[in-house]
Scaffold this active site. Sequence first.
Site, PDB file in Angstrom:
ATOM      1  CD  GLU A  52      15.834 -27.182 -64.875  1.00 42.84           C
ATOM      2  OE1 GLU A  52      14.785 -26.724 -64.736  1.00 42.84           O
ATOM      3  OE2 GLU A  52      15.858 -27.806 -65.827  1.00 42.84           O
ATOM      4  CG  PHE A 114      16.113 -27.097 -79.107  1.00 41.30           C
ATOM      5  CD1 PHE A 114      15.078 -26.359 -79.044  1.00 41.30           C
ATOM      6  CD2 PHE A 114      16.380 -28.197 -78.480  1.00 41.30           C
ATOM      7  CE1 PHE A 114      13.872 -26.606 -78.195  1.00 41.30           C
ATOM      8  CE2 PHE A 114      15.233 -28.661 -77.556  1.00 41.30           C
ATOM      9  CZ  PHE A 114      14.226 -27.914 -77.394  1.00 41.30           C
ATOM     10  CD  GLN A 115      16.186 -27.884 -73.977  1.00 43.54           C
ATOM     11  OE1 GLN A 115      16.973 -28.843 -74.138  1.00 43.54           O
ATOM     12  NE2 GLN A 115      15.122 -27.523 -73.520  1.00 43.54           N
ATOM     13  CE  LYS A 164      23.551 -35.020 -76.331  1.00 37.86           C
ATOM     14  NZ  LYS A 164      22.047 -35.058 -76.776  1.00 37.86           N
ATOM     15  CG  MET A 482       8.406  -8.386 -44.593  1.00 38.83           C
ATOM     16  SD  MET A 482       8.515  -8.150 -42.672  1.00 38.83           S
ATOM     17  CE  MET A 482       9.475  -9.344 -42.116  1.00 38.83           C
TER      18      MET A 482
END
Lengths: 584, 187
Positions: A52, A114-115, A164, A482
């Site tokens: 993502e 969940f999630q 959802k 760097m």
Amino acid sequence: MSAQMTGAKMVVQALIDQGVDTVFGYPGGAVLPIYDEVFQQNSIRHVLVRHEQGAIHAAEGYARATGKVGVALVTSGPGATNAVTGLTDALMDSIPLVVFSGQVPTFMIGSDAFQEADTVGITRPCTKHNWLVKDTEKLSNTIHEAFHVAASGRPGPVLVDIPKDVQFAAADYTAPRAMTSHYRPQVKGDIEGITDLVKAIETAKKPIFYTGGGVINSGPAASQLLRELVDGTGFPITSTLMGLGAYPASGDNWLGMLGMHGLYESNMAMHDCDLMINIGARFDDRITGRIDAFSPNSKKVHIDVDPSSINKVIRTDIAIVGDVAHVLEDVLKVWKSRGRKTDRAGLDEWWAQIADWKTVNCLAYTQEGKTIRPQYAVERLEALTKHRKDRFISTEVGQHQMWAAQYMGFDDPNRWMTSGGLGTMGYGFPASIGVQMGHPDALVINVAGEASWLMNMQELGTAVQYRLPVKQFILNNERLGMVRQWQELLHGERYSSSWSEALPDFVKLAEAFGAKGICVSDPDDLDDAIMEMLDHDGPVIFDCLVEKHENCFPMIPSGKAHNEMLLGEAETQGVIDSKGSVLV
Amino acid sequence: MSALNIKKGSTSHSAYNLRPTFSDTEERHTLAVLVENEPGVLARVIGLFSGRGYNIESLTVAEVDHTGHLSRITIVTTGTPQVINQITAQLGRIVPVHEVHDLTVEGHSVERELALFKVSGKGEDRVEALRLADVFRARVVDSTLESFVFEITGTPEKIDAFADLMRPIGLVEMARTGVAALARGAK
């Protein structure tokens, strides 16, 4: 006009109505209804990323290269938390994004489902605004408002969290109409301030334009007006990392980038000027160096669409809140109506002084022996591609990024994609994918370091799947260059965790994904290898083995002023005191 | 009216240029913030203060316009003029924020806070508590044989003074609302 449809269909319909053609995303349980709708239409292309974070950076690259709003779609929980770095990056660099995240159904919110994650809570400080939509009735308007907020005023990322059950439920869809939003940032500048600015332009002896990403964000008209104003007044112009391309690098008045790794002449001119005209930049600490020694004798003008940028860091004498294009149009109008006056004699002296600084030739280096100097690699890449009008460059973060900014020239806005504010390693590769989606036939090159590039290397799968011919130009020094440079200068050359002991064979890595790999280590082979990369119709990993201990100069050390730049190795001994070393 | 359209005047200033912006003196300012009454809006305001390291001395919030869906947040904060200007500008940037007013610089304003004091004691202390309450125009809203609950309204300074006097007499607990403030005058 309204029609009944499910929340999931509304998302797709709203995207179509907002003129979106490309969405970057990754499916999961909480966004399945939306993915089902995406499957059943052909107006919007969905690009399946591999992580993502990649989706958000790709959307950023797309937004910056096209000037449109970037769109990403992620699932709940880990999908949303993986988006956080990208959102923060977009917030810092003012990139307009609309990100959709799935959420567990409304009746399960708060149950540690969940999630489940508190996505609006987590993303509140890293978005310009966000919404949790609990009612399908409100979904279409919220999405339209999201596009409005993302793109107006100072642009930024917004997030719409959609449970959802809201995606499954049906309600009336509302098409975008004349916005009723109360969110209407000021775009016209105050005429009093504009007149004061014009008066200052007329009398300045040592003026400089200091421009930033705000010019690019304001749109192509802003860059056009900037060019007219710069060429008309004959003033020198420098730009931040974010603003490169707004004024052409091939233009007569261009000094080069300023700041910590900016050009000697730019920083000296900033320090010694008597009139500083900041257009769409924000006096970032990479630009100012030591605040109390920043351009001590100048009158400072600040044009910015965000009122909170003004007087945040540096005290401003003339503040103009407004959109760059609107303000510059008025500045030009007033300046022309008052007779296009400037102090010619003063300017001639100023340019003579600048010419003197230029003779320092701060970017000089010598390419000798059998090892490629990274500067040489970037300069050859520039030489072999700068004739291409359709060239887009993204970068990762670190030394290579600064070298690209120093040695490459940009003649147009929206051609340079780099993570400025947040400094996100792993930005450049997915960003190059987003750019290529926006400009399928263009030459898109990501100038990278091997360490940054590995942070989002999984996106090679995306590039191959969608046949995106993005060129990954990796300056491989087997170091976090760097970090290593700072450890050398500030931490007694103790190179703590700044080199890679187990790098992959990049050619084999490319081949494992079905892409092309090229490895080059001999300076004599470099040009041919670059040409081979450019000629290949497909994604290429270009593994350029370079000098491992090269430092990036010029450098304004932490806690120092613009006129205390380091120009090369010989000057680095003991220059940064303990006070400076606490700064980053 | 946004934070930046504050009218210039003798006691007021624009958001940027009339006061000595970079003075080092800390000032106490009362800000009135009109916000869309939607979930999370208070978290946005508080998150701004904690995220950018600003001070909150007191904060009150309640819906003030039911049909217009507007809540009013009154914040008392301290900082240098530059910090105060930053706070008002940053607040103005939050999307559901409709208006920001720095009441301290926009002209005269009235400030009131309500507090409840529980004072327990016997004998002479009880009499003294009632006597002081009368001086401060505090009302008794609950009483037992050994305690009072006083309600007092006033400026934060007045409530502080009342608390200082009640403490030796038997102050057990207090609850304060934080400041509510309005600009004086017809507008």
